[in-house]
Design a protein around this motif. Structure first.
Motif, mmCIF file in Angstrom:
data_model
loop_
_atom_site.group_PDB
_atom_site.id
_atom_site.type_symbol
_atom_site.label_atom_id
_atom_site.label_comp_id
_atom_site.label_asym_id
_atom_site.label_seq_id
_atom_site.Cartn_x
_atom_site.Cartn_y
_atom_site.Cartn_z
ATOM 1 N N LEU A 13 -2.070 0.758 49.957
ATOM 2 C CA LEU A 13 -0.762 1.243 49.890
ATOM 3 C C LEU A 13 0.044 0.034 50.568
ATOM 4 C CD1 LEU A 13 1.402 2.540 50.280
ATOM 5 C CD2 LEU A 13 1.253 3.510 52.743
ATOM 6 N N ALA A 14 0.197 -1.031 50.858
ATOM 7 C CA ALA A 14 0.358 -1.904 51.439
ATOM 8 C C ALA A 14 0.744 -2.837 50.249
ATOM 9 C CB ALA A 14 -0.140 -3.287 52.494
ATOM 10 N N GLN A 15 -0.165 -3.439 49.346
ATOM 11 C CA GLN A 15 -0.284 -3.680 47.847
ATOM 12 C C GLN A 15 0.553 -3.189 46.197
ATOM 13 O OE1 GLN A 15 -4.407 -3.756 46.605
ATOM 14 N NE2 GLN A 15 -4.655 -5.617 48.028
ATOM 15 N N THR A 16 1.239 -2.381 47.217
ATOM 16 C CA THR A 16 1.827 -1.054 45.933
ATOM 17 C C THR A 16 3.049 -1.541 46.944
ATOM 18 O OG1 THR A 16 0.369 0.273 45.946
ATOM 19 C CG2 THR A 16 1.951 1.338 45.288
ATOM 20 N N ILE A 17 2.924 -1.347 47.547
ATOM 21 C CA ILE A 17 4.887 -1.873 48.235
ATOM 22 C C ILE A 17 5.235 -2.946 47.747
ATOM 23 C CG2 ILE A 17 6.492 -2.050 50.360
ATOM 24 C CD1 ILE A 17 5.105 0.116 51.552
ATOM 25 N N GLN A 18 4.538 -4.066 48.127
ATOM 26 C CA GLN A 18 4.857 -5.745 47.749
ATOM 27 C C GLN A 18 5.078 -5.525 46.234
ATOM 28 O OE1 GLN A 18 1.317 -8.094 48.060
ATOM 29 N NE2 GLN A 18 1.087 -7.356 50.038
ATOM 30 N N GLN A 19 4.387 -4.834 45.033
ATOM 31 C CA GLN A 19 4.424 -4.390 44.034
ATOM 32 C C GLN A 19 5.840 -3.720 43.623
ATOM 33 O OE1 GLN A 19 1.442 -2.129 42.357
ATOM 34 N NE2 GLN A 19 -0.154 -4.320 42.452
ATOM 35 N N ARG A 20 6.030 -3.108 44.218
ATOM 36 C CA ARG A 20 7.350 -2.786 43.955
ATOM 37 C C ARG A 20 8.903 -3.649 44.957
ATOM 38 N NH1 ARG A 20 7.532 4.074 45.323
ATOM 39 N NH2 ARG A 20 5.452 4.318 43.981
ATOM 40 N N ILE A 21 8.840 -4.614 46.201
ATOM 41 C CA ILE A 21 9.477 -5.552 46.313
ATOM 42 C C ILE A 21 9.679 -6.541 44.830
ATOM 43 C CG2 ILE A 21 9.565 -7.852 48.020
ATOM 44 C CD1 ILE A 21 7.681 -5.537 50.083
ATOM 45 N N GLU A 22 8.501 -6.842 44.279
ATOM 46 C CA GLU A 22 8.329 -8.433 43.519
ATOM 47 C C GLU A 22 9.217 -7.119 41.637
ATOM 48 O OE1 GLU A 22 5.067 -11.265 44.463
ATOM 49 O OE2 GLU A 22 4.154 -9.167 43.780
ATOM 50 N N ASP A 23 9.385 -6.297 42.035
ATOM 51 C CA ASP A 23 9.085 -5.897 40.804
ATOM 52 C C ASP A 23 10.947 -5.239 40.941
ATOM 53 O OD1 ASP A 23 9.421 -3.235 41.174
ATOM 54 O OD2 ASP A 23 8.146 -2.929 40.378
ATOM 55 N N GLY A 24 11.306 -5.648 41.980
ATOM 56 C CA GLY A 24 12.739 -5.121 42.952
ATOM 57 C C GLY A 24 13.052 -4.023 43.005
ATOM 58 N N THR A 25 12.260 -2.481 42.691
ATOM 59 C CA THR A 25 12.279 -1.516 43.203
ATOM 60 C C THR A 25 12.599 -1.803 44.666
ATOM 61 O OG1 THR A 25 10.278 -0.606 41.901
ATOM 62 C CG2 THR A 25 11.370 1.024 43.079
ATOM 63 N N TYR A 26 12.647 -2.388 45.135
ATOM 64 C CA TYR A 26 13.289 -2.020 46.603
ATOM 65 C C TYR A 26 13.372 -3.932 46.789
ATOM 66 C CZ TYR A 26 9.705 1.345 48.228
ATOM 67 O OH TYR A 26 8.788 2.643 48.047
ATOM 68 N N PRO A 27 14.672 -3.895 46.556
ATOM 69 C CA PRO A 27 15.094 -5.322 46.628
ATOM 70 C C PRO A 27 15.033 -6.035 48.467
ATOM 71 C CG PRO A 27 16.651 -3.637 45.243
ATOM 72 C CD PRO A 27 15.444 -2.864 45.866
ATOM 73 N N PRO A 28 15.494 -7.244 48.138
ATOM 74 C CA PRO A 28 15.476 -7.790 49.539
ATOM 75 C C PRO A 28 17.156 -7.637 50.223
ATOM 76 C CG PRO A 28 14.750 -9.102 48.159
ATOM 77 C CD PRO A 28 15.223 -8.640 47.198
ATOM 78 N N GLY A 29 16.747 -6.928 51.514
ATOM 79 C CA GLY A 29 17.933 -6.662 52.163
ATOM 80 C C GLY A 29 17.703 -5.070 52.451
ATOM 81 N N THR A 30 17.399 -4.378 51.607
ATOM 82 C CA THR A 30 17.483 -2.999 51.277
ATOM 83 C C THR A 30 16.301 -2.465 52.324
ATOM 84 O OG1 THR A 30 16.263 -2.351 49.737
ATOM 85 C CG2 THR A 30 18.663 -2.940 48.888
ATOM 86 N N ARG A 31 16.316 -1.297 52.630
ATOM 87 C CA ARG A 31 15.904 -0.394 53.850
ATOM 88 C C ARG A 31 14.535 0.181 53.371
ATOM 89 N NH1 ARG A 31 18.279 3.606 57.824
ATOM 90 N NH2 ARG A 31 19.639 3.754 56.229
ATOM 91 N N VAL A 32 13.490 -0.193 53.343
ATOM 92 C CA VAL A 32 12.233 0.569 52.646
ATOM 93 C C VAL A 32 12.402 2.198 52.866
ATOM 94 C CG1 VAL A 32 10.672 -2.052 52.968
ATOM 95 C CG2 VAL A 32 10.735 0.306 54.702
ATOM 96 N N PRO A 33 11.685 3.193 52.164
ATOM 97 C CA PRO A 33 11.714 4.161 52.546
ATOM 98 C C PRO A 33 11.223 4.637 53.684
ATOM 99 C CG PRO A 33 10.311 3.711 50.089
ATOM 100 C CD PRO A 33 10.866 2.568 51.378
ATOM 101 N N SER A 34 11.232 5.777 54.470
ATOM 102 C CA SER A 34 10.737 6.274 55.735
ATOM 103 C C SER A 34 9.898 6.044 55.848
ATOM 104 C CB SER A 34 11.561 6.837 56.546
ATOM 105 O OG SER A 34 11.514 8.128 55.980
ATOM 106 N N GLU A 35 8.737 6.389 57.340
ATOM 107 C CA GLU A 35 7.666 6.579 57.021
ATOM 108 C C GLU A 35 7.260 8.157 56.832
ATOM 109 O OE1 GLU A 35 5.909 5.988 61.648
ATOM 110 O OE2 GLU A 35 6.917 4.078 61.638
ATOM 111 N N ASN A 36 8.043 9.210 57.018
ATOM 112 C CA ASN A 36 7.986 10.552 56.256
ATOM 113 C C ASN A 36 7.879 10.274 55.156
ATOM 114 O OD1 ASN A 36 7.734 11.674 59.377
ATOM 115 N ND2 ASN A 36 10.261 11.485 59.487
#
Length: 242
Positions: A13-36
């Motif tokens: 799961l951490a690797q998937t989130i890393q990939q989304r950070i690198e491809d711009g799905t989760y841009p720097p400075g934004t909030r990641v989705p909540s735990e829920n």
């Protein structure tokens, strides 16, 4: 027979989130989705999601900001990956951890543990053995050994789960101070009882992380043998070249 080595769920799961950070799905400075939201999106348990987020915070991909939640920092300049099995074993709150206490009692000291604790081969030590389970799958078997001199006056002999972790308990009850941890990693075939608890097929090895927690003078206070199914683990490290 060959077994495919697969990372545990929280690492994947951490690797998937890393990939989304690198491809711009989760841009720097934004909030990641909540735990829920992550639980719903990936179909994983909350402890798995929490552990993945903690790993990403530790490695510098995410950070917690008061009043804002978990924020994306972006890719770190260097990912300083550190296995912290030792600190996890010392701090694990058995009343809150995902898993169960499978054994508490006096046992003959294993040879490697005897050497570290400076005990004769036929001595007995107290062991607390905890099976860590995530999403119904056993992922770690942690056997923590304590010298007799540290057991009296504590709750370590209790078969009930221990709250707060062994480090905090011993520092409060015995007035000792944990200073540093040394870890040795090796591979071996599990004992029959270990294989049964970890639900391992015949012939699958385990990674053994021998964790020695000592005071400032180098006296070992606790020794933990952390067993990880080798068919569900991967070790990663990133470092600079001089």
């Amino acid at each position: 027979m060959a077994y495919e080595v697969e990372a545990p769920k929280y690492v994947r799961l951490a690797q998937t989130i890393q990939q989304r950070i690198e491809d711009g799905t989760y841009p720097p400075g934004t909030r990641v989705p909540s735990e829920n939201q992550l639980v719903q999106a990936f179909g994983m348990s909350r402890p798995t999601v929490v552990r993945a987020l903690e790993l990403l915070k530790r490695d510098g991909w995410l950070e917690s900001r008061q009043g804002f939640g978990t924020i994306v920092r972006g890719r770190p300049a260097v990912v300083e990956h550190e296995d912290r099995r030792g600190s996890e074993a010392l701090a694990r709150d058995e009343t809150q951890a995902s898993g169960r206490l499978v054994e508490v009692g006096q046992v003959p000291v294993p040879a490697r543990v005897a050497s570290v604790l400076g005990l004769p081969k036929r001595a007995e030590v107290l062991v607390r053995r905890f099976l860590v389970v995530e999403d119904g799958e056993p992922v770690e078997l942690v056997s923590s050994y304590f010298p007799a001199s540290l057991v009296d006056g504590t709750e370590l002999r209790s078969a009930e789960p221990l709250s707060g972790g062994t480090r905090a308990h011993l520092e409060a009850r015995k007035k000792v101070r944990f200073d540093h941890v040394t870890e040795w990693v090796s591979a071996r075939l599990p004992e029959p009882g270990e294989a049964e608890l970890l639900e391992l097929p015949d012939g699958v090895p385990v990674l053994s992380v021998l964790v020695v927690a000592s005071d400032a003078a180098g006296q070992a206070l606790q020794v933990s043998d952390v067993l990880l199914p080798a068919d569900r683990q991967e070790l990663e490290d990133t470092y600079r070249l001089g």
